[in-house]
Enzyme design. Structure first.
Site, mmCIF file in Angstrom:
data_model
loop_
_atom_site.group_PDB
_atom_site.id
_atom_site.type_symbol
_atom_site.label_atom_id
_atom_site.label_comp_id
_atom_site.label_asym_id
_atom_site.label_seq_id
_atom_site.Cartn_x
_atom_site.Cartn_y
_atom_site.Cartn_z
ATOM 1 N N CYS A 21 30.854 35.998 38.081
ATOM 2 C CA CYS A 21 29.524 35.392 38.197
ATOM 3 C C CYS A 21 28.626 35.864 37.054
ATOM 4 C CB CYS A 21 28.908 35.745 39.548
ATOM 5 S SG CYS A 21 28.615 37.517 39.783
ATOM 6 N N PHE A 23 25.982 38.015 35.062
ATOM 7 C CA PHE A 23 25.666 39.441 34.997
ATOM 8 C C PHE A 23 26.813 40.338 35.469
ATOM 9 C CE2 PHE A 23 21.759 37.025 35.896
ATOM 10 C CZ PHE A 23 21.121 37.205 34.683
ATOM 11 N N GLU A 97 31.797 32.234 26.951
ATOM 12 C CA GLU A 97 31.119 31.147 27.682
ATOM 13 C C GLU A 97 31.956 29.871 27.672
ATOM 14 O OE1 GLU A 97 28.730 31.801 29.527
ATOM 15 O OE2 GLU A 97 27.768 33.572 28.686
ATOM 16 N N CYS A 191 25.841 38.016 46.635
ATOM 17 C CA CYS A 191 27.040 38.172 47.463
ATOM 18 C C CYS A 191 27.186 36.928 48.344
ATOM 19 C CB CYS A 191 26.934 39.427 48.324
ATOM 20 S SG CYS A 191 25.640 39.326 49.585
#
Length: 198
Positions: A21, A23, A97, A191
């Site tokens: 995900c 970060f 990316e 989460c």
């Protein structure tokens, strides 16, 4: 995990993925691997999508912590081919990316693997809709190794594996455009419990 599994991405002709995900440290890990490759006396060529203009530097991949590495900008598969034709004796091709690149890039990656080049791809494994119908989905299926990274949930401090798009600190619904280049003001790691699905 055995040591061999841990370093399969150093082998010629392998496809490895660093996924997770927002970060989670994907670009950090890509840069780390490329520095190991350099110490192994191998030459790497790095690419990033032209649309990734975060932190104001176009010709660099940049972590959220400001670590930088020179990169080639690409918008279409032909860009990769043209750049690589001008470079001699490269061993490794890195893509940062990769989630911003379309499926039309897959034949290029396949060709690099046929030529016994090592390919390392870093990017989101799923979008903020918690879906994946991109080049990354093809790469994950065919990868020789996948390293899945996580972040810390911005709400509860737990293990984050999802990306929540936000505006003014609040989650936004799925009708917004799927692709939005951004950082902390646009996305949060969440989460499973704190991720809000519209």
């Amino acid at each position: 995990m055995s040591q061999i599994e841990n370093i399969i991405w150093l082998s010629n002709g392998t496809l490895s993925v660093v996924a997770g995900c927002m970060f989670a440290g994907k670009t950090d890990e890509l840069i780390r691997r490329l520095s190991v490759i350099e110490r192994a006396k191998k030459k790497a060529v790095v690419f990033k999508p032209w649309i990734d203009n975060r932190y104001g530097k176009k010709r660099q991949i940049i972590t959220h912590h400001g670590i930088k590495l020179e990169a080639n900008l690409i918008t279409k598969p032909e860009d990769v081919t043209k750049i690589l034709e001008k470079i001699n004796n490269y061993d490794v091709v890195g893509f940062d990316e990769i989630n911003f690149l379309g499926k039309e890039f897959w034949p290029i990656i396949k060709q690099l693997l046929k030529e016994n080049k090592t390919v390392i791809c870093a990017g989101l494994d799923k979008d903020y809709w918690n879906e994946n119908d991109s080049l990354m989905s093809k790469i994950l299926i065919r990868a020789d190794s996948v390293t899945k990274l996580f972040a810390i949930c911005s709400v509860c401090g737990g293990i984050a594996t999802r990306t929540q798009r936000i505006k003014d600190g609040h989650p936004v619904s799925f009708w917004k455009p799927k692709i939005l280049i951004g950082g902390e003001k646009s996305y949060e790691p969440r989460c499973n419990s704190c991720y809000i699905e519209f």
